[in-house]
Scaffold this active site. Structure first.
Site: not given
Length: 582
Positions: A115, A391, A433, A463, A483
Site C-alpha cells: 500500500r 482499481t 483515502d 477497501s 471499485g
C-alpha cells in the site's frame, strides 16, 4: 503472446470499423481459431495446468506464458502486473500500490502489503483550509494527493521470497509491450477522446494516447510507450532500486518539486513493502483468507460472512426482498465498524481485528437485525447503533496449486491524471483515502475517526479485498475486484454466491449486486437487475435506493474437484478482460 494470437487480437480491435461482409468472414473463419488456439474466454473457461484472469487479454496471456515456461503463480502474477501497467493504465500501475494474498501448494497462506504511504512532509491538516475544513477536491485532484508508490517494491519482495524464474524474465514482456506496442482497443480509445479535453494541468494525460504527430491513436493502430519502456527496463535491470533509487527516483522527486508535490528522494529510498500474516475466517466447511489492515476488506468480508452464516438462508430466496434487506444490513454493520476502528496497524497497534472477525461479535451484531425494517445510520455513533470507487484485480493459479489473488490501484481511474512524460506512468491519488479532518463524520461519507488520520509514512486505509477461499486445505475460489469502497461488497456477494448458492463462477460474478457503506445511508443497486416490486418493498421497509450502472469488475477462478480442472471467468463489464487457461 505468440504472433498468431496477436494477429487475431488486432483483427478483433479493428473489425468494428470494417464492412459487414468482412465481419461475417471473420466470425466464420477466425473465431474458432481464437477459442481453439488461445484457450481464451470472456465468460467461463477451463485449464488443467493453470489459469490467469485479468482486466486485459494481453496481460492474461503474458501470465500464462510464464506458467508454461515453468514459472509459479507468483512469477505469473508479477509478469501480469507489469503487463497491466502497459495495457490497462486506468489502474494497472507502477505508480500506485496494492496487496497480494498467496496460498502455497502446501496450504500455507501469506500476504504482501505494498500500500502507498504518506510522504514524510505530510501533515494531518494537509487538505484543510485556515478554518480546518476540507478543501474540496484537494485530496484527490492535486499533486499533494499522491502517495509514495508501492507496487514495484511489493512485486519485488514477493519475487525475492517466493519467485522461481529470474526477475528480468518476468518484467521483459511488459518492456516488449511498451516498446513494440499493441493494438489500441476501443475501450482505451474512448478514454483517449475524453482525456484530450483535459486542461494543461493534467500534463501527461493530454498526450498520453497520441502518436508522434499529436494525433490520437485509432482502434487497431499500434500504440507504443517509449518512456514507459525505458522506465520498465530500469526496473528489469535493477529490481527494487530501479524505481526507488537512480534516474527514476530522481525524476519523480524533480517532478514533484516542480509541481508543488511533497514526495522526495528520501520518501522513495525509505519505502519498503511488508509481508503480513493473513486474516482467516470460516464459512461452514470453507476457510476464507484475505488481507489484514491497512486493508479493511478482509475484516469486513469475514464479519459479513459470519453474519450470513447465522441466517437461515434456506428460507431466504436469492435476490428476494428479504435477501437484499439482510445483505444491506450486514453491509451497514461492517462498514460502521470499518469507519470507527480500522487504519494502518503500524500506527494503531491495538486494532480490534480479532474481535471484529469473531463469531461472538457477529452473533451480537446479528441479534438486532430487524427483518421487517431498515436500521438507520448515525454519523455520531458509528457502530454503536448496531451494538447487541479505480482499481484492478487479477487471479492466478498454477499447476501445483499455488494461488495468488492480487489487487492494486491508482485510486481513481487514471489516478491523479498527472505524471512525468519522461517516465511514462501515471501517479496515484491515494492520499484521498485518509480521513481528511479529525472528528468530522457526515452523511456524505466523509469519515473523521482517528485510526486513519494522515501521518508521515502511514499507509492509508484501503477497501481492496483480494481473497482466497480454501476447501480441504486447497484453493477453491480465488476472487477480487476494483471499485473503491464497493470492492468489499462485490467480493462478499460473489463469495456468498459460490459458497452458499453453489453458483458457477461466471454466474456468481454476473449476478446482481448491491452496495451499502453505512454512509451515505442508501442501497446502490445495479440498474435493471433489481425488480421494481423488490425496490418498492425495500422502500416501504425504510431503505433509500439509488441505481448505478455497474458494481465491480470481478476476476475469479474456482476449482472443480470432480473434473480436476480450474475454471476462470472475467467480468463482462471489463472492456478487454479475459480468463486464459491451459
Amino acid at each position: 503472446m505468440d504472433k498468431s494470437k496477436y494477429f487475431i487480437y488486432s483483427l478483433h480491435q479493428i473489425l468494428p470499423m470494417k464492412k459487414p461482409i468482412i465481419i461475417a468472414l471473420y466470425r466464420i473463419l477466425f473465431l474458432p481459431i481464437v477459442f481453439f488456439t488461445c484457450s481464451i474466454s470472456y465468460a467461463q473457461t477451463y485449464g488443467k495446468n493453470g489459469m490467469v484472469v485479468s482486466d486485459n487479454i494481453l496481460a492474461s496471456e503474458v501470465g500464462i506464458d510464464i506458467l508454461k515456461k515453468g514459472g509459479n503463480a507468483i512469477d505469473a502474477s508479477i509478469a501480469t502486473a507489469f503487463a497491466l501497467a502497459v495495457t490497462h493504465p486506468e489502474a494497472g500501475n507502477i505508480g500506485g500500490g496494492g496487496f497480494i494474498v498467496l496460498m502455497k501448494s502446501d496450504g500455507e497462506v501469506t500476504t504482501f502489503d505494498f500500500r502507498e504511504k504518506a510522504p514524510l512532509k505530510a501533515t494531518s491538516d494537509l487538505f484543510q483550509d485556515a478554518d480546518g475544513n476540507l478543501i474540496e477536491g484537494s485530496n484527490h485532484e492535486t499533486i499533494k494527493a499522491v502517495g509514495v508508490p508501492g507496487t514495484v517494491a511489493g512485486l519485488y519482495l514477493a519475487h525475492q521470497k517466493y519467485g522461481s524464474l529470474p526477475w528480468a524474465e518476468l518484467v521483459q514482456p511488459a518492456v516488449d509491450l511498451a516498446e513494440k506496442g499493441f493494438p489500441m482497443t476501443w475501450g482505451l480509445y474512448q478514454v483517449a477522446m475524453r482525456m484530450s479535453e483535459l486542461d494543461d494541468s493534467y500534463d501527461i494525460m493530454k498526450n498520453y494516447f497520441r502518436n508522434e504527430n499529436g494525433e490520437i491513436i485509432q482502434p487497431g493502430e499500434i500504440w507504443t510507450q517509449a518512456a514507459l519502456a525505458n522506465t520498465l527496463s530500469l526496473i528489469r535491470d535493477h529490481g527494487h532500486d530501479g524505481f526507488y533509487k537512480g534516474p527514476v527516483a530522481e525524476e519523480i522527486a524533480s517532478y514533484m518539486k516542480e509541481k508543488g508535490g511533497i514526495i522526495t528522494k528520501e520518501d522513495l529510498a525509505k519505502y519498503e513493502a511488508i509481508e503480513r500474516k493473513p486474516l482467516k475466517g470460516t464459512y461452514n466447511e470453507f476457510e476464507i483468507y484475505s488481507m489484514p489492515p491497512p486493508s479493511s476488506g478482509g475484516v469486513a468480508l469475514i464479519e459479513m460472512m459470519n453474519l450470513m452464516e447465522l441466517a437461515d438462508l434456506e428460507k431466504i430466496e436469492f435476490n428476494s426482498t428479504a435477501y437484499v434487506h439482510l445483505v444491506a444490513e450486514a453491509m451497514k454493520r461492517a462498514f460502521a465498524d470499518r469507519a470507527e476502528h480500522l487504519g494502518d496497524p503500524d500506527f494503531n497497534p491495538d486494532l480490534p481485528v480479532d474481535r471484529l472477525t469473531s463469531k461472538a461479535f457477529a452473533k451480537m451484531r446479528f441479534e438486532n437485525i430487524d427483518m421487517s425494517k431498515a436500521s438507520l445510520s448515525d454519523s455520531s455513533r458509528y457502530g454503536q447503533l448496531y451494538d447487541g470507487s479505480s482499481t484492478t484485480h487479477f487471479s492466478v493459479v498454477d499447476k501445483d496449486g499455488n494461488a495468488v489473488s492480487l489487487t492494486y490501484t491508482l485510486e481513481h481511474s487514471y489516478g491523479v491524471k498527472m505524471g512525468s512524460s519522461k517516465l511514462g506512468f501515471i501517479f496515484n491519488n491515494e492520499m484521498g483515502d485518509f480521513n481528511p479532518v479529525a472528528g468530522v463524520t457526515n452523511s456524505r461519507g466523509q469519515i473523521g475517526s482517528s485510526p486513519n488520520l494522515i501521518a508521515p509514512e502511514k499507509r492509508m486505509l484501503s477497501s481492496m479485498t483480494p481473497t482466497i477461499v480454501a476447501k480441504d486445505g486447497k484453493p477453491y475460489l480465488i476472487i477480487g475486484s476494483p471499485g473503491g469502497r464497493t470492492i468489499i461488497n462485490t467480493v462478499f456477494q460473489t463469495v456468498l454466491n459460490v459458497l452458499e448458492y453453489d453458483m458457477r463462477i461466471d454466474k456468481a460474478i454476473e449476478a446482481m449486486k448491491i452496495h451499502h457503506q453505512w454512509f451515505p445511508d442508501e442501497i446502490r443497486y445495479e440498474r435493471h437487475l433489481l425488480s421494481p416490486d423488490t425496490r418498492d418493498a425495500l422502500e416501504l421497509m425504510g431503505h433509500k435506493l439509488r441505481a448505478v450502472n455497474n458494481l465491480g469488475v470481478l476476476m475469479g477462478i474456482t476449482y472443480d474437484s470432480r473434473l480436476k480442472v480450474y475454471i476462470g471467468a472475467a467480468d463482462s463489464s471489463s472492456e478487454d478482460g479475459a480468463a486464459v487457461g491451459y
